[in-house]
Design a protein around this motif. Structure first.
Motif, PDB file in Angstrom:
ATOM      1  N   CYS A  35      24.678  13.062  26.725  1.00  0.00           N
ATOM      2  CA  CYS A  35      24.263  14.092  27.692  1.00  0.00           C
ATOM      3  C   CYS A  35      24.010  15.436  27.018  1.00  0.00           C
ATOM      4  CB  CYS A  35      25.328  14.274  28.770  1.00  0.00           C
ATOM      5  SG  CYS A  35      25.478  12.894  29.900  1.00  0.00           S
ATOM      6  N   LEU A  36      24.595  15.645  25.847  1.00  0.00           N
ATOM      7  CA  LEU A  36      24.463  16.919  25.143  1.00  0.00           C
ATOM      8  C   LEU A  36      23.256  16.957  24.203  1.00  0.00           C
ATOM      9  CD1 LEU A  36      28.207  17.435  24.199  1.00  0.00           C
ATOM     10  CD2 LEU A  36      27.022  18.222  26.249  1.00  0.00           C
ATOM     11  N   ASP A  37      22.679  15.794  23.911  1.00  0.00           N
ATOM     12  CA  ASP A  37      21.565  15.729  22.960  1.00  0.00           C
ATOM     13  C   ASP A  37      20.404  16.617  23.381  1.00  0.00           C
ATOM     14  OD1 ASP A  37      22.922  13.996  21.351  1.00  0.00           O
ATOM     15  OD2 ASP A  37      21.808  12.207  21.952  1.00  0.00           O
ATOM     16  N   GLY A  38      19.947  17.438  22.450  1.00  0.00           N
ATOM     17  CA  GLY A  38      18.780  18.279  22.676  1.00  0.00           C
ATOM     18  C   GLY A  38      19.039  19.544  23.470  1.00  0.00           C
ATOM     19  N   LEU A  39      20.278  19.787  23.872  1.00  0.00           N
ATOM     20  CA  LEU A  39      20.586  20.987  24.655  1.00  0.00           C
ATOM     21  C   LEU A  39      21.085  22.101  23.747  1.00  0.00           C
ATOM     22  CD1 LEU A  39      22.444  19.392  27.694  1.00  0.00           C
ATOM     23  CD2 LEU A  39      20.043  20.064  27.534  1.00  0.00           C
ATOM     24  N   THR A  40      20.822  23.319  24.155  1.00  0.00           N
ATOM     25  CA  THR A  40      21.325  24.477  23.421  1.00  0.00           C
ATOM     26  C   THR A  40      22.776  24.735  23.820  1.00  0.00           C
ATOM     27  OG1 THR A  40      20.711  26.069  25.132  1.00  0.00           O
ATOM     28  CG2 THR A  40      19.019  25.520  23.460  1.00  0.00           C
ATOM     29  N   GLU A  41      23.440  25.568  23.048  1.00  0.00           N
ATOM     30  CA  GLU A  41      24.822  25.931  23.385  1.00  0.00           C
ATOM     31  C   GLU A  41      24.872  26.611  24.753  1.00  0.00           C
ATOM     32  OE1 GLU A  41      28.625  28.521  21.831  1.00  0.00           O
ATOM     33  OE2 GLU A  41      27.023  28.062  20.414  1.00  0.00           O
ATOM     34  N   GLU A  42      23.903  27.457  25.033  1.00  0.00           N
ATOM     35  CA  GLU A  42      23.873  28.146  26.335  1.00  0.00           C
ATOM     36  C   GLU A  42      23.736  27.124  27.463  1.00  0.00           C
ATOM     37  OE1 GLU A  42      22.626  29.834  29.935  1.00  0.00           O
ATOM     38  OE2 GLU A  42      21.169  28.720  28.730  1.00  0.00           O
ATOM     39  N   GLN A  43      22.934  26.101  27.270  1.00  0.00           N
ATOM     40  CA  GLN A  43      22.745  25.095  28.315  1.00  0.00           C
ATOM     41  C   GLN A  43      24.014  24.277  28.555  1.00  0.00           C
ATOM     42  OE1 GLN A  43      19.282  23.326  26.430  1.00  0.00           O
ATOM     43  NE2 GLN A  43      17.973  23.987  28.136  1.00  0.00           N
ATOM     44  N   VAL A  44      24.736  23.912  27.504  1.00  0.00           N
ATOM     45  CA  VAL A  44      25.944  23.108  27.708  1.00  0.00           C
ATOM     46  C   VAL A  44      27.087  23.932  28.284  1.00  0.00           C
ATOM     47  CG1 VAL A  44      25.324  21.441  25.930  1.00  0.00           C
ATOM     48  CG2 VAL A  44      26.858  23.320  25.349  1.00  0.00           C
ATOM     49  N   ARG A  45      26.998  25.251  28.164  1.00  0.00           N
ATOM     50  CA  ARG A  45      28.033  26.131  28.728  1.00  0.00           C
ATOM     51  C   ARG A  45      27.690  26.593  30.147  1.00  0.00           C
ATOM     52  NH1 ARG A  45      31.748  27.972  25.121  1.00  0.00           N
ATOM     53  NH2 ARG A  45      31.345  27.524  22.933  1.00  0.00           N
ATOM     54  N   ARG A  46      26.467  26.366  30.607  1.00  0.00           N
ATOM     55  CA  ARG A  46      26.016  26.854  31.914  1.00  0.00           C
ATOM     56  C   ARG A  46      26.658  26.040  33.042  1.00  0.00           C
ATOM     57  NH1 ARG A  46      20.057  26.218  32.313  1.00  0.00           N
ATOM     58  NH2 ARG A  46      20.113  27.823  30.715  1.00  0.00           N
ATOM     59  N   SER A  47      27.177  26.748  34.019  1.00  0.00           N
ATOM     60  CA  SER A  47      27.731  26.105  35.206  1.00  0.00           C
ATOM     61  C   SER A  47      26.656  26.064  36.286  1.00  0.00           C
ATOM     62  CB  SER A  47      28.945  26.881  35.713  1.00  0.00           C
ATOM     63  OG  SER A  47      29.479  26.245  36.844  1.00  0.00           O
ATOM     64  N   LEU A  48      26.418  24.887  36.820  1.00  0.00           N
ATOM     65  CA  LEU A  48      25.396  24.727  37.853  1.00  0.00           C
ATOM     66  C   LEU A  48      26.004  24.611  39.249  1.00  0.00           C
ATOM     67  CD1 LEU A  48      23.074  22.230  35.963  1.00  0.00           C
ATOM     68  CD2 LEU A  48      22.863  24.719  36.121  1.00  0.00           C
ATOM     69  N   VAL A  49      27.316  24.634  39.322  1.00  0.00           N
ATOM     70  CA  VAL A  49      28.028  24.545  40.593  1.00  0.00           C
ATOM     71  C   VAL A  49      29.102  25.625  40.634  1.00  0.00           C
ATOM     72  CG1 VAL A  49      27.601  22.077  40.908  1.00  0.00           C
ATOM     73  CG2 VAL A  49      29.613  22.820  39.658  1.00  0.00           C
TER      74      VAL A  49
END
Length: 122
Positions: A35-49
């Motif tokens: 699920c983390l492949d290709g994502l930036t650090e900012e994207q993996v730290r972003r809360s969507l809920v």
């Protein structure tokens, strides 16, 4: 109608329980890491809920849960001795220095290997 892709776990369904358990655990680890492949650090730290839930938080929490089940439960060491948070909620926050990521990224192998070692003692 959609169907789920085949999994390597299907190859162990008739195997002993330990082999099934290890295969299912490895598959869940792989899917979470993928699920983390290709994502930036900012994207993996972003809360969507409206919670502390992020992709990085889920990886940290999964690592925490493995350490609770395969270290604390098997070895009877305390969470303080293991060096993990005292509560599940705390596993989502903080720097997570207790997660020893391998150099160069590539997932969360060290805790997984530790878990395998503890399972092997059962």
């Amino acid at each position: 109608m959609s169907s789920f892709p085949p999994t390597f776990a299907e190859g162990v369904i008739n195997q002993p329980a330990k082999a099934q358990f290890e295969a299912f655990l490895d598959e869940h680890r792989r899917v979470l890491n993928d699920c983390l492949d290709g994502l930036t650090e900012e994207q993996v730290r972003r809360s969507l809920v409206q919670s502390r839930t992020t992709l990085l938080g889920l990886v940290k929490h999964a690592t925490f849960v493995e350490k609770v089940w395969f270290d604390e439960a098997v070895t009877c060491r305390s969470r303080a001795e293991i060096g993990i948070p005292a509560t599940p909620d705390e596993s989502f926050i903080g720097v997570a220095a207790w997660i020893p990521l391998p150099s160069g990224g590539g997932g969360n192998a060290a805790p997984s290997l530790q878990a395998q070692a503890h399972i092997g003692k059962c």
